[in-house]
Design an enzyme around this catalytic site. Structure first.
Site, PDB file in Angstrom:
ATOM      1  N   PHE A 122       5.644  -3.619  15.043  1.00 42.39           N
ATOM      2  CA  PHE A 122       4.140  -3.326  14.999  1.00 42.39           C
ATOM      3  C   PHE A 122       3.482  -4.533  14.473  1.00 42.39           C
ATOM      4  O   PHE A 122       3.559  -4.840  13.065  1.00 42.39           O
ATOM      5  CB  PHE A 122       3.905  -2.102  14.237  1.00 42.39           C
ATOM      6  CG  PHE A 122       2.347  -1.594  14.193  1.00 42.39           C
ATOM      7  CD1 PHE A 122       2.201  -0.983  15.343  1.00 42.39           C
ATOM      8  CD2 PHE A 122       1.808  -1.817  13.248  1.00 42.39           C
ATOM      9  CE1 PHE A 122       0.834  -0.466  15.615  1.00 42.39           C
ATOM     10  CE2 PHE A 122       0.414  -1.259  13.449  1.00 42.39           C
ATOM     11  CZ  PHE A 122       0.004  -0.774  14.456  1.00 42.39           C
ATOM     12  N   LEU A 124       0.143  -6.014  13.044  1.00 46.33           N
ATOM     13  CA  LEU A 124      -1.191  -5.578  12.881  1.00 46.33           C
ATOM     14  C   LEU A 124      -1.803  -6.633  11.570  1.00 46.33           C
ATOM     15  O   LEU A 124      -2.677  -7.320  11.885  1.00 46.33           O
ATOM     16  CB  LEU A 124      -1.257  -4.208  12.306  1.00 46.33           C
ATOM     17  CG  LEU A 124      -2.660  -3.660  11.606  1.00 46.33           C
ATOM     18  CD1 LEU A 124      -3.999  -3.873  12.408  1.00 46.33           C
ATOM     19  CD2 LEU A 124      -2.405  -2.306  10.869  1.00 46.33           C
ATOM     20  N   GLU A 126      -2.822  -9.694   9.110  1.00 47.80           N
ATOM     21  CA  GLU A 126      -2.833 -10.983   9.487  1.00 47.80           C
ATOM     22  C   GLU A 126      -3.040 -11.837   8.115  1.00 47.80           C
ATOM     23  O   GLU A 126      -3.183 -11.318   7.196  1.00 47.80           O
ATOM     24  CB  GLU A 126      -4.229 -11.096  10.169  1.00 47.80           C
ATOM     25  CG  GLU A 126      -4.155 -10.471  11.588  1.00 47.80           C
ATOM     26  CD  GLU A 126      -5.622 -10.786  12.210  1.00 47.80           C
ATOM     27  OE1 GLU A 126      -5.447 -10.197  13.501  1.00 47.80           O
ATOM     28  OE2 GLU A 126      -6.366 -11.289  11.904  1.00 47.80           O
ATOM     29  N   GLU A 364       2.755   0.521   4.310  1.00 48.91           N
ATOM     30  CA  GLU A 364       2.000   1.819   4.807  1.00 48.91           C
ATOM     31  C   GLU A 364       0.730   2.111   4.135  1.00 48.91           C
ATOM     32  O   GLU A 364       0.608   3.454   3.883  1.00 48.91           O
ATOM     33  CB  GLU A 364       3.141   2.838   5.061  1.00 48.91           C
ATOM     34  CG  GLU A 364       4.397   2.785   5.815  1.00 48.91           C
ATOM     35  CD  GLU A 364       4.180   3.081   7.129  1.00 48.91           C
ATOM     36  OE1 GLU A 364       3.078   3.635   7.603  1.00 48.91           O
ATOM     37  OE2 GLU A 364       4.934   2.790   7.963  1.00 48.91           O
ATOM     38  N   SER A 367      -1.100   1.782  -2.764  1.00 51.31           N
ATOM     39  CA  SER A 367      -1.528   2.916  -3.683  1.00 51.31           C
ATOM     40  C   SER A 367      -2.862   3.085  -3.889  1.00 51.31           C
ATOM     41  O   SER A 367      -3.419   4.175  -3.877  1.00 51.31           O
ATOM     42  CB  SER A 367      -0.704   3.047  -5.133  1.00 51.31           C
ATOM     43  OG  SER A 367       0.810   3.007  -4.881  1.00 51.31           O
TER      44      SER A 367
END
Length: 384
Positions: A122, A124, A126, A364, A367
């Protein structure tokens, strides 16, 4: 939601044995060589680990969210690098295609991902954009029946092994923010794609990341997921809740492994004529770790069941990711402390895990991003 407890138990037992008998003994080799042995990768394919979350009609196991997190608890009781290899095939590498892709796109790619024939990646992040993904600069300019992609993606997991990339690129330069972003399915051998050198990381040796550079990379217009411009960012957001729950479950499993190792060491290590496990301050660290792991496990299971019931779990998924990843870091710190000087030595797994799990608080969604998501959802709900 557990569909068939007996069948699930067989799968979990197979994963448990694979982790204990084959992955754990190879942890140090993978850390030293930065490579996962091909025989272990082949066994991952045989067990169906590349297709845990891909529906059965496309060759996967089609696990529900609750079943998937239970499997993740077991998978994570070893070096996170092993899971990383097949993680994207079950997460953001496949789920965007599954949720928003056309039937042709699903039939072309999902069976190959489920079998492990193709590793998905994936693209995404940059060099200039990470958390602010809506401001990405990679462009995709329409040219007849094709798009020409230019830009650089950074820290892309599994890029060196990938056979296909899900690439987020801006198709409408006049629209700022996420509305001008589209998601493309791009084969690795497409002219115009090049890879940077493998990143040298703090931990998780064996899990590879690198830059992916697109220079006048020409792709068919039919490669847009769902064949709709401007839907890329929405597609990414749809898979985030699932990805955050999966990573949360991984945090729980790794923390359980670290605590088991710390407890075993504390019961064997002698000081002042007795095992250090008899010392109350050591017991406090063991107890705090156990309680926090239990809390995180309960949160993850509850959120997974809610997702299986088709509830909106944006807030709950971020709560899980925030708490579980921070918890995992605290458990890692205590594990090193319980080992004392030995915990600082590479001959003990505590030192390696301490470095490995630091990443969980970053990818992902950091925090801090989880805190923003939770608070903004709270405010939105209060204003409704």
């Amino acid at each position: 939601m557990i569909r068939d407890q007996e069948t699930l138990n067989i799968l979990l037992d197979s994963i448990r044995r694979f982790v204990r008998e084959q992955l754990v003994p190879h942890e140090q080799q993978v850390a030293d060589t930065d490579e996962i042995p091909p025989a272990l990768v082949a066994r991952m394919r045989e067990l169906g680990l590349f297709g845990l979350s891909i529906p059965e009609q496309y060759g996967g196991l089609g696990l529900t969210m609750e079943e998937e997190v239970l499997a993740a608890f077991e998978i994570a009781r070893t070096s996170p690098a092993f899971r990383s290899l097949f993680g994207t095939n079950n997460g953001i590498g496949s789920q965007g295609i599954l949720i928003d892709g056309t039937e042709d796109q699903k039939n072309t790619w999902l069976p190959r991902m489920a079998s492990g024939e193709v590793v998905g990646s994936f693209a995404l992040t940059e060099p200039g954009y990470g958390s602010d993904a809506g401001s990405l600069a990679t462009s995709a300019v329409r040219d007849g029946d094709h798009y020409i992609i230019n830009g650089t993606k950074r820290y892309i997991t599994n890029a060196p092994e990938a056979g296909v990339f899900t690439v987020m690129a801006r198709t409408d330069g006049t629209r700022k923010g996420p509305s001008g972003v589209s998601a493309f399915i791009v084969e690795r051998n497409t002219p115009g794609i090049s890879l940077g050198k493998n990143d040298k990381k703090m931990g998780q040796q064996g899990a590879h990341t690198c830059d992916v550079i697109f220079e006048n990379c020409r792709v068919p217009a039919t490669s847009i997921i769902g064949r709709k411009e401007g839907q890329g960012f929405k597609t990414a957001m749809k898979v985030l809740d699932k990805g955050r729950l999966h990573i949360s479950a991984i945090c729980v499993g790794v923390a359980e492994r670290m605590l088991d190792d710390a407890l075993r060491y504390a019961m064997q290590r002698q000081q002042f004529g007795q095992p250090i496990a008899e010392f109350q301050l050591i017991q406090a660290m063991l107890a705090d770790s156990k309680a926090e792991i239990y809390a995180a496990r309960s949160m993850v299971l509850d959120a997974a069941r809610r997702r299986d019931n088709r509830e909106d779990i944006s807030t709950e998924a971020s709560c899980c990711k925030l708490f579980a990843s921070e918890m995992c870091g605290r458990v890692a710190d205590r594990a090193v402390q319980i080992h004392g000087g030995a915990g600082y030595m590479s001959e003990y797994a505590a030192e390696r895990f301490y470095r490995d799990v630091r990443l969980f608080r970053i990818y992902e969604g950091t925090s801090q991003i989880q805190q923003l998501v939770i608070a903004r959802n709270m405010i939105k709900a209060a204003e409704a």
